[in-house]
Design a protein around this motif. Structure first.
Motif, mmCIF file in Angstrom:
data_model
loop_
_atom_site.group_PDB
_atom_site.id
_atom_site.type_symbol
_atom_site.label_atom_id
_atom_site.label_comp_id
_atom_site.label_asym_id
_atom_site.label_seq_id
_atom_site.Cartn_x
_atom_site.Cartn_y
_atom_site.Cartn_z
ATOM 1 N N ILE A 636 7.281 -4.792 -0.348
ATOM 2 C CA ILE A 636 5.919 -4.284 -0.166
ATOM 3 C C ILE A 636 5.364 -4.619 1.216
ATOM 4 C CG2 ILE A 636 4.750 -6.325 -1.128
ATOM 5 C CD1 ILE A 636 2.813 -4.327 -2.489
ATOM 6 N N VAL A 637 5.886 -5.675 1.845
ATOM 7 C CA VAL A 637 5.551 -6.022 3.224
ATOM 8 C C VAL A 637 6.865 -6.119 3.987
ATOM 9 C CG1 VAL A 637 4.495 -7.705 4.770
ATOM 10 C CG2 VAL A 637 3.493 -7.292 2.519
ATOM 11 N N ARG A 638 6.991 -5.377 5.084
ATOM 12 C CA ARG A 638 8.232 -5.349 5.850
ATOM 13 C C ARG A 638 7.934 -5.633 7.319
ATOM 14 N NH1 ARG A 638 8.219 -0.706 2.631
ATOM 15 N NH2 ARG A 638 9.810 -0.645 0.983
ATOM 16 N N LEU A 639 8.742 -6.495 7.914
ATOM 17 C CA LEU A 639 8.624 -6.810 9.343
ATOM 18 C C LEU A 639 10.011 -6.755 9.963
ATOM 19 C CD1 LEU A 639 7.007 -7.836 11.819
ATOM 20 C CD2 LEU A 639 7.532 -10.164 11.049
ATOM 21 N N GLN A 640 10.119 -6.082 11.121
ATOM 22 C CA GLN A 640 11.391 -5.990 11.833
ATOM 23 C C GLN A 640 11.144 -6.190 13.322
ATOM 24 O OE1 GLN A 640 13.950 -2.789 10.615
ATOM 25 N NE2 GLN A 640 13.063 -2.697 8.556
ATOM 26 N N VAL A 641 12.015 -7.000 13.958
ATOM 27 C CA VAL A 641 11.840 -7.363 15.359
ATOM 28 C C VAL A 641 13.180 -7.283 16.068
ATOM 29 C CG1 VAL A 641 11.011 -9.122 16.974
ATOM 30 C CG2 VAL A 641 10.003 -8.966 14.680
ATOM 31 N N SER A 642 13.172 -6.726 17.269
ATOM 32 C CA SER A 642 14.346 -6.726 18.132
ATOM 33 C C SER A 642 14.344 -8.024 18.937
ATOM 34 C CB SER A 642 14.320 -5.516 19.072
ATOM 35 O OG SER A 642 15.357 -5.600 20.033
ATOM 36 N N MET A 643 15.439 -8.802 18.826
ATOM 37 C CA MET A 643 15.509 -10.114 19.468
ATOM 38 C C MET A 643 16.693 -10.164 20.436
ATOM 39 S SD MET A 643 13.035 -11.856 17.930
ATOM 40 C CE MET A 643 13.442 -13.590 18.109
ATOM 41 N N ALA A 660 11.042 -9.296 4.399
ATOM 42 C CA ALA A 660 10.192 -8.567 3.464
ATOM 43 C C ALA A 660 9.625 -9.522 2.426
ATOM 44 C CB ALA A 660 10.976 -7.451 2.779
ATOM 45 N N ILE A 661 8.464 -9.145 1.901
ATOM 46 C CA ILE A 661 7.875 -9.796 0.727
ATOM 47 C C ILE A 661 7.877 -8.760 -0.382
ATOM 48 C CG2 ILE A 661 5.821 -10.886 -0.245
ATOM 49 C CD1 ILE A 661 5.091 -11.803 2.537
ATOM 50 N N GLN A 662 8.293 -9.176 -1.580
ATOM 51 C CA GLN A 662 8.471 -8.235 -2.672
ATOM 52 C C GLN A 662 7.341 -8.312 -3.693
ATOM 53 O OE1 GLN A 662 12.483 -9.356 -3.902
ATOM 54 N NE2 GLN A 662 13.343 -7.753 -2.576
ATOM 55 N N ASP A 663 7.280 -7.312 -4.493
ATOM 56 C CA ASP A 663 6.125 -7.108 -5.379
ATOM 57 C C ASP A 663 6.324 -7.785 -6.737
ATOM 58 O OD1 ASP A 663 3.873 -6.208 -6.610
ATOM 59 O OD2 ASP A 663 4.561 -4.145 -6.889
ATOM 60 N N SER A 761 5.051 -2.918 8.337
ATOM 61 C CA SER A 761 4.455 -2.004 7.364
ATOM 62 C C SER A 761 4.014 -2.806 6.143
ATOM 63 C CB SER A 761 5.443 -0.906 6.954
ATOM 64 O OG SER A 761 6.541 -1.447 6.265
ATOM 65 N N VAL A 762 2.843 -2.460 5.642
ATOM 66 C CA VAL A 762 2.277 -3.118 4.461
ATOM 67 C C VAL A 762 1.797 -2.023 3.521
ATOM 68 C CG1 VAL A 762 0.615 -4.790 3.582
ATOM 69 C CG2 VAL A 762 1.518 -5.051 5.911
ATOM 70 N N ALA A 763 2.258 -2.041 2.295
ATOM 71 C CA ALA A 763 1.839 -1.048 1.304
ATOM 72 C C ALA A 763 0.480 -1.437 0.720
ATOM 73 C CB ALA A 763 2.892 -0.932 0.205
ATOM 74 N N ASP A 764 -0.009 -0.644 -0.200
ATOM 75 C CA ASP A 764 -1.284 -0.906 -0.865
ATOM 76 C C ASP A 764 -1.141 -2.134 -1.766
ATOM 77 O OD1 ASP A 764 -3.662 -0.935 -2.204
ATOM 78 O OD2 ASP A 764 -3.522 1.122 -2.956
#
Length: 913
Positions: A636-643, A660-663, A761-764
């Motif tokens: 439900i919350v996704r973060l991606q970074v180029s390192m 990610a954090i899941q629901d 990205s963060v969903a509702d």
């Protein structure tokens, strides 16, 4: 030094060696507290005492005893007012908030110990007030000096601990706690918290000054009580400004469309353009839905700043009046401009209007302004003054409560409180330097053209930032902070003196008896401070909250200390910053996917302030990637970074980190971790995972995780409680292996529409299990903040002797905010025996606390999702994305087209050096 003629009490002639007597009084009702132990030791200038008692059980009085003690409503005092500065000797509040939704400790089962100091050596008629009161006689006893010093230090330790807890739990500046610990430590020779060097980090100090941070006031109070020397006479020339590297614009097209209103904006002013009547109304309604404070949309707040009304009131403008002009189609374009953002204390700002009917608008304005002439407590005067060769209408009052220049140039009307802005506007309107004519602004309009039709367009030019860092602006900001601190310090000192029985004390008395720091009266200020029934005033700057704009204050000379202070800043900026680039933000609003849902598409170009401080980000970020990682469906919350890969001989030049954090989160995580260990425990409760592709080499250094995986690809660190899964070209970490196993068949890399270094990205959240956790966390924090405000009112009653009816007014006047219940309730005084207690009507039961089923955190009431992309381009960051928010009514907007979500237009090479 203490004035012994006024503060030292004479000992009565009696036997000094007799035993202490405590009258054994049985409670007259089950609502009385039970005193278990009480002692007092004689000393100079104050004695020290303590009392231990238990509260009556819940249900034995009108108010919950747990609520009384946790809000500081239970007061230890005496009939003659000789007991001073009490401090509870147990951390009931901390234990309470740790168990607020579990088995909260029952305060009636705890022994509450309060330490205090007292005047005189006659027996004390000890009282415990807040529930049904009880009184007992306490006879002070003589003790050896070293024994007395031990007791004094014990009181001081407890006093500092309670002050620290109150600061941590509150949502307001720590001025009161800083003053009390500084003043008492100074008077009684006790160690006070170390003074934080305000110049230890030039960048942070500069930002604090520009943002008018309250931490500056606390630091000044610490410095002054620590004996810091005054600045000295202002007999030095004004320092030279920072030698900035010029900003050069390359490859600028010859013909760039620019809105007409930008052509009359001074080139060193920020530019906040609405463009249309509808856009201004949109922002006004959005603020109204959240109590006039957009900050409350995201975080729990226990206070509301007083900003918008002051700004418009000082200009003699009303929002409804502007709406009327817009509604009458008298306005073609509208913008707010300014040379700083000090809206809380007195900014240099203006409202700029482009009229579609100049004659009709000027007639309405003239009638409105003439209605103020000669009215008000401080008489308002309307005159014509000459600025830059033009006659200008000037509406003003002696205290700057009203300060409004109205300047007309063709179709443009400017209302401003700054003489310098008015003069620069006239010059710009006659074809002189302006924002719209500058190369850097025209270049900005290449990348963010007028065709975007932004709802709100915000531009901060290079000249704006450079002006903020001139010696004139920086030194005046520093002086202004000292003036405001002196006002607050004087209010606190008078309150403390009144609490000790010295009302209406003058400055000399307050200094001589330690209520104010030594040298306060002789502090080298070119202005004087005076107090009116309405507010504090400074003879040079005017009324607090309506100060003369910084840009209108003349700076003819500085002190040697101020010159050295600015020289240090100059060295920092020359070495670490060198060049400041403009910043721009564009917001466009559209209909969202759902009833009453609005989508705000945003684009921003933000330059980092201080390459040396933030350059580490560049050393870590890899190149923009035209791909992203797809994980589990319940993410439900996704973060991606180029390192970047910084290890020698590493495979490839970069790796992609994702998480990610899941629901499916249970609502049992801690609220505010206070140590690294607690933070780690909280992290372990979050149902998430992180990973990289190709595998990040740093993981190999973690205990046991770098070893050979088992036949299923897992390795485990017992020390960290962390699992690692290696599958294909992915390396994954989680605290629960059950989260990793499903990813084995779901992870894949797919192409992205745009390249980006960072994607979020963060969903509702409102429809997820994570939303339930957000509610719980916010409710805990909101309750804690609400209780802390009530405790602040009770601290003023207990420590300063403020009348309970006036405690809230005293706090709000001192902090210059409106204190509100973070749970949405109303504060009121509830009757108790002895004195009333401040409570909120939104608090749950303190005995069996439960979160109301109808509670929604501020974030979840409006947040319906977001996406963000970020790229480092040349010497700035580009941000693009959208945020969905639910409004109170249907927006009536169209859905955005695909071409409107692509971010910035393709640009030629940009700013150079």
């Amino acid at each position: 030094m203490l004035d012994s003629s006024t503060l030292r009490a004479q000992r009565p002639e009696r036997d000094r060696g007799r035993e202490q007597r405590i009258a054994q009084i049985e409670p007259q009702s089950p609502a009385c507290p039970l005193i278990v132990r009480a002692e007092a030791w004689l000393g100079q200038p104050f004695g020290v005492g303590m009392v231990s008692f238990r509260l009556p059980p819940a249900g034995s009085g009108d108010l919950d005893p747990g609520m009384l003690i946790r809000t500081g409503a239970v007061q230890v005092t005496d009939a003659e007012g000789r007991i001073l500065y009490p401090a509870e000797g147990q951390a009931a509040a901390a234990r309470f908030f740790r168990g607020v939704f579990g088995n909260a400790d029952d305060p009636t089962d705890q022994l509450i110990t309060t330490w205090f100091i007292f005047r005189g050596d006659a027996p004390l008629q000890l009282q415990v007030l807040g529930c049904e009161g009880i009184t007992t006689e306490l006879v002070p006893k003589t003790s050896r000096d070293n024994q007395f010093q031990r007791q004094l230090k014990q009181w001081w330790r407890e006093y500092q601990r309670v002050a620290s807890e109150q600061t941590e739990q509150g949502d307001y500046p720590d001025l009161i706690e800083t003053y009390l610990t500084g003043m008492l430590g100074h008077r009684l020779g006790q160690a006070v918290p170390a003074t934080r060097r305000r110049d230890s980090d030039p960048l942070q100090e500069t930002l604090n000054l520009l943002l008018d941070a309250e931490s500056i006031r606390s630091d000044l109070i610490r410095d002054w009580f620590a004996g810091s020397d005054p600045s000295g006479p202002a007999d030095q020339p004004v320092p030279q400004p920072v030698p900035w590297t010029p900003v050069v614009v390359n490859n600028l097209p010859a013909d760039v469309p620019v809105e007409p209103i930008a052509l009359v904006v001074p080139e060193d002013c920020f530019f906040l353009r609405f463009g249309t009547w509808d856009n201004q109304i949109w922002l006004k309604k959005l603020m109204a839905e959240h109590g006039g404070d957009l900050g409350r949309m995201v975080r729990v707040r226990g206070h509301q700043p007083r900003i918008e009304s002051r700004f418009l009131d000082q200009l003699a403008l009303e929002s409804t009046q502007i709406d009327e002009w817009f509604g009458g189609r008298l306005i073609r374009d509208v913008a707010v401009i300014g040379r700083d953002t000090l809206f809380g204390s007195g900014p240099a700002v203006g409202v700029l209007l482009e009229s579609s009917d100049p004659a009709a608008l000027e007639k309405r304005i003239a009638g409105r302004r003439s209605s103020f002439d000669g009215k008000g407590e401080a008489p308002v005067q309307l005159v014509n003054v000459e600025l830059a060769g033009e006659k200008v209408s000037f509406l003003s009052s002696p205290d700057n409560r009203f300060r409004s220049f109205h300047v007309v140039q063709g179709d443009f009307h400017l209302f401003t409180n700054s003489r310098t802005i008015a003069e620069a506007f006239i010059v710009a309107a006659k074809g002189g330097p302006s924002l719209g004519r500058s190369d850097e602004y025209r270049f900005c309009r290449v990348g963010m053209p007028l065709q975007r039709d932004d709802t709100v367009f915000i531009y901060f030019p290079t000249g704006f930032f450079r002006n903020l860092l001139t010696p004139q602006h920086q030194i005046e900001l520093r002086r202004r902070s000292e003036v405001v601190t002196a006002m607050q310090l004087l209010q606190l000192a008078r309150g403390a003196a009144t609490g000790e029985g010295y009302p209406d004390a003058g400055v000399d008395f307050l200094v001589g008896n330690g209520f104010l720091p030594a040298g306060f009266a002789s502090r080298p200020q070119a202005s004087t401070i005076r107090f009116s029934p309405e507010s504090w005033e400074d003879s040079l700057r005017g009324r607090h909250g309506f100060f003369l704009p910084v840009s209108d204050m003349r700076l003819d000379s500085v002190s040697a200390e101020e010159a050295a202070w600015y020289a240090e800043k100059t060295r920092f900026f020359v070495e670490s910053v060198k060049q400041i680039d403009p910043m721009v933000i564009g917001l466009r609003r559209f209909a969202g996917a759902g009833d009453n849902v609005e989508r705000i598409v945003f684009d921003a170009r933000v330059a980092p302030f201080g390459q040396k401080e933030y350059g580490w980000v560049d050393t870590m970020l890899g190149p923009p990637l035209q791909q992203y990682i797809v994980g589990a469906e319940r993410d439900i919350v996704r973060l991606q970074v180029s390192m970047k890969r910084n290890r020698p001989n590493a495979e490839g030049e970069f790796y992609q980190v994702f998480g990610a954090i899941q629901d499916d989160l249970a609502p049992d995580a801690d609220t505010r971790p206070q140590s690294w260990l607690d933070l780690w425990r909280t992290a372990k409760q979050i149902p998430g995972y992180i990973g990289s592709t190709p595998p990040a080499g740093l993981v190999d250094w973690l205990p046991r995780l770098g070893g050979e995986p088992d036949e299923n690809g897992f390795s485990y660190s017992r020390l960290l409680g962390l699992w690692r899964l290696q599958v294909d070209r992915y390396s994954l970490l989680a605290f629960d292996p059950a989260r990793l196993e499903p990813l084995r068949g779901q992870l894949r890399t797919v192409p992205a529409e745009r390249a980006a270094q960072v994607r979020l990205s963060v969903a509702d959240l409102s429809k997820s299990g994570l939303g339930n956790w957000v509610n719980v966390v916010n409710y805990r924090r909101a309750w804690q903040t609400s209780v802390a405000n009530a405790r602040l009112f009770n601290v003023l009653i207990e420590q300063f002797g403020v009348d309970p009816q006036h405690a809230r007014d005293f706090a709000e006047s001192l902090l210059d905010v409106r204190l509100v219940c973070a749970l949405g309730g109303e504060y009121r005084l509830a009757g108790t025996d002895g004195r009333p207690a401040w409570i909120s009507d939104a608090w749950p039961s303190f005995t069996t606390p439960e979160m109301p089923g109808s509670y929604h955190s501020p974030l979840l009431t409006w947040f319906r999702g977001m996406e963000l992309e970020m790229n480092r381009v040349a010497n700035h960051y580009e941000l693009h994305g959208f945020i969905d928010l639910e409004r109170e009514a249907q927006t009536g907007l169209q859905l955005p087209g695909a071409d409107l979500l692509k971010g910035f237009s393709d640009l030629l090479p940009g700013f150079g050096k």
